[in-house]
Design an enzyme around this catalytic site. Structure first.
Site, PDB file in Angstrom:
ATOM      1  N   HIS A  67      -0.571   1.237  -3.560  1.00 15.40           N
ATOM      2  CA  HIS A  67      -1.092  -0.027  -3.037  1.00 15.40           C
ATOM      3  C   HIS A  67      -0.144  -0.695  -2.044  1.00 15.40           C
ATOM      4  CE1 HIS A  67      -4.364  -0.074  -6.028  1.00 15.40           C
ATOM      5  NE2 HIS A  67      -3.479   0.548  -6.785  1.00 15.40           N
ATOM      6  N   ASP A 112      -7.080  -5.524  -0.723  1.00 17.15           N
ATOM      7  CA  ASP A 112      -6.479  -5.101  -2.006  1.00 17.15           C
ATOM      8  C   ASP A 112      -5.194  -5.882  -2.324  1.00 17.15           C
ATOM      9  OD1 ASP A 112      -5.466  -3.628  -4.154  1.00 17.15           O
ATOM     10  OD2 ASP A 112      -4.853  -1.922  -2.912  1.00 17.15           O
TER      11      ASP A 112
HETATM   12 ZN   LIG Z   1      -8.210   0.340  -7.971  1.00 22.76          ZN
HETATM   13 ZN   LIG Z   2      -7.433   3.317  -6.598  1.00 21.82          ZN
END
Ligand SMILES: [Zn+2]
Ligand SMILES: [Zn+2]
Length: 570
Positions: free
Chosen positions: A381, A208
């Site tokens: 994130h 990610d």
């Molecule tokens: Zn996402």
């Molecule tokens: Zn997400």
């Protein structure tokens, strides 16, 4: 079975953008799908509700779905979902019919499954989706792929990374993630699990990138709760917290804090109510009995004992917060003393809407607290430090940054380089590109698959193309101009004076001279078309009107309105 020497990896969305995540792994004509998300519209897509991935590569292959005998035919093995955010599941209602077959298998965690099925209720004409539930440690086998799900922290519970064994080698897909040692209502990051997976040798890591441009470490969910608590300490009136329906952790934190400060919670908004009920049933959101009250019970409590949890953090027009700000809500009105918690990380393109929303709220004497973490992508994130750590733990041979704008992918590639990975083993790809992976090599193929925007407009999927968008731009910028000419079939002459209608171009009453000249031009165009041959080609006449009147308008006004010629023969 023929054993191919390579595996194909094809991102259909989410690489080079934030949103509409969808990826294919293909081996020997068999395809595994990971996620099927949507993206919110942008400033340059007027009138569009959502943008979804282009799945022509799959649907054209799946059309003759009576058996897989055709050797060229690809076989969709199934769809695995990493978590319940709309940028990972939201496109299902718009795409699923194109690839659906009774044998198509779905896999998702209980919460993700619940969110998907709740949304499907809005599409009763669709086939019933049978979604297999998976949990931490679940292993499934689909064709040549063996997939193990492992939990990853994010800002929604029940989020899973994927450890995928393939005939070519092992692939690790992180899902959206962050490392969190102090999460809320779930377990901290399981580093031991990651190390165990790493010991099985990872050929390719796909990680990610959404937070790759941020330095340091992401905030723990516990820290986010502490920051929110400050707002609770400083508010004496009602607290109105605007967030996203699937930002389950923020909903949980607001409930915890309300309980701590003796507030009752009212949930306002269809989607948030739905998600809340479902997550509570599954034990993914916890509240004490009596904390959540009905909207009409609000009068039984003083303002200092009330929290309103609602949608609208991004100024969405139909969401509760916008209706409150514009005094359109059926039961509730804002009042001085209220405190609103609003996300300050505005999605690009939404700035003016959110500014107007803020002003409308402030005019009513309400306090506004900005907190970036109310946004779906904020706080969930991994950032530089964690991304580096992930690569160091997994020790992959190859690396592909996924999920993010191009700049985020580049930043993430740099992070990988910093860990000592050789440059040639790090590949940045975007939507539609095809990766060819072997145990020893990774390269981008020359061919591409379609990956352009598919736009959802009302109930239509993909019926708004580039042409429609171009028209919308034109109409928005220069307006439109309709010319109605009634023509005598016998003589080919315009009868009377052509009618004109102008919208958003010029104000007719103040442009008499321009209109007079326009009418003369129209008559001239028709006359010339008639004399140039016996039969009149009306398509030619209309084209001429568009071109000549268009040029004429441009020379007079420097604008190019959309011209709609209508010719009626009598
Ligand atoms: Zn996402
Ligand atoms: Zn997400």
């Amino acid at each position: 079975m023929i054993r191919e020497k390579s595996l194909k990896i094809i991102p259909l969305g989410g690489l080079g953008e934030v949103g509409r995540n969808m990826m294919l792994l293909e081996y020997n004509e068999a395809v595994l799908i990971i996620d099927m998300g949507l993206k919110m519209p942008e400033e340059d897509t007027p009138g569009i509700d959502y943008i979804v991935p282009n799945i022509n590569y799959l649907s054209s292959l799946n059309k003759q779905s009576n058996g897989w005998r055709n050797r060229k035919q690809k076989n969709i093995l199934g769809i695995v979902f990493t978590h319940g955010h709309y940028d990972h599941i939201g496109a299902i209602p718009y795409l699923i019919e194109k690839i659906w077959s009774p044998s198509l298998q779905f896999f998702a965690s209980p919460l993700t499954r619940g969110i998907i099925l709740k949304r499907q209720e809005e599409f009763p004409e669709h086939p019933q989706l049978k979604i297999n539930e998976i949990k931490h440690g679940s292993i499934i086998e689909l064709g040549p792929f063996r997939i193990e799900f492992f939990r990853q922290n994010h800002n929604i519970p029940d989020n899973f990374g994927l450890f995928i064994e393939t005939p070519i080698g092992n692939i690790l897909h992180t899902s959206d993630f962050k490392f969190d040692l102090n999460p809320v209502n779930e377990l901290p990051t399981d580093f031991q699990k990651l190390r165990t997976l790493s010991e099985k040798k990872i050929l390719l890591l796909m990680s990610d990138s959404t937070g790759a441009e941020e330095n340091g470490h992401s905030l723990s969910e516990k820290t986010i709760e502490k920051n929110l608590e400050e707002i609770f300490q400083r508010s004496s009136g009602r607290i109105i917290a605007a967030t996203f329906a699937s930002l389950i952790n923020r909903i949980q934190q607001i409930i915890f804090l309300s309980e701590k400060y003796g507030r009752k919670v009212i949930i306002e908004g269809y989607s948030i109510k739905n998600n809340m009920e479902m997550a509570e049933k599954l034990g993914r959101i916890k509240s004490k009995k009596g904390t959540i009250i009905k909207g009409k019970e609000i009068e039984n409590y003083p303002d200092s004992k009330i929290t309103i949890l609602c949608t609208g953090a991004q100024g969405e027009n139909q969401a509760v917060l916008m209706r409150l700000a514009q005094k359109r809500h059926a039961r509730l009105r804002l009042k001085s003393g209220d405190s609103i918690i609003l996300s300050s990380s505005v999605i690009p393109g939404n700035e003016r809407t959110v500014q107007a929303l803020k002003d409308a709220i402030l005019r009513q004497g309400v306090k506004v607290f900005h907190y970036k973490m109310m946004d779906i992508h904020a706080g969930g994130h991994a950032q530089e430090q964690e991304l580096k750590e992930m690569i160091k733990i997994i020790k992959p041979k190859f690396f592909i940054p996924i999920h993010g704008q191009y700049s985020m992918l580049v930043a993430h590639a740099e992070i990988a380089r910093d860990t000592g990975m050789p440059e040639k083993n790090i590949v940045i790809i975007e939507n539609g590109q095809i990766i060819d992976l072997t145990p020893k090599t990774i390269f981008i193929k020359r061919t591409k698959v379609p990956s352009n925007y598919v736009m959802v407009d009302g109930l239509g999927v993909g019926d708004v193309g580039e042409v429609v968008l171009r028209d919308r731009h034109m109409l928005a910028r220069d307006g439109m101009f309709v010319i109605v000419a009634v023509v005598d079939k016998q003589s080919g002459k315009v009868i009377g004076s052509p009618d004109v209608i102008s919208r958003g171009f010029i104000y007719l009453r103040e442009s008499k001279q321009l209109l007079k000249e326009t009418r003369q031009q129209v008559i001239k165009i028709v006359d010339q078309a008639v004399t140039s041959g016996g039969m009149i080609n009306w398509i030619y006449v209309k084209d001429e009107m568009r071109n000549k009147i268009g040029q004429f308008f441009y020379s007079k006004t420097k604008r190019r309105p959309m011209i709609l010629p209508v010719v009626i023969e009598v």
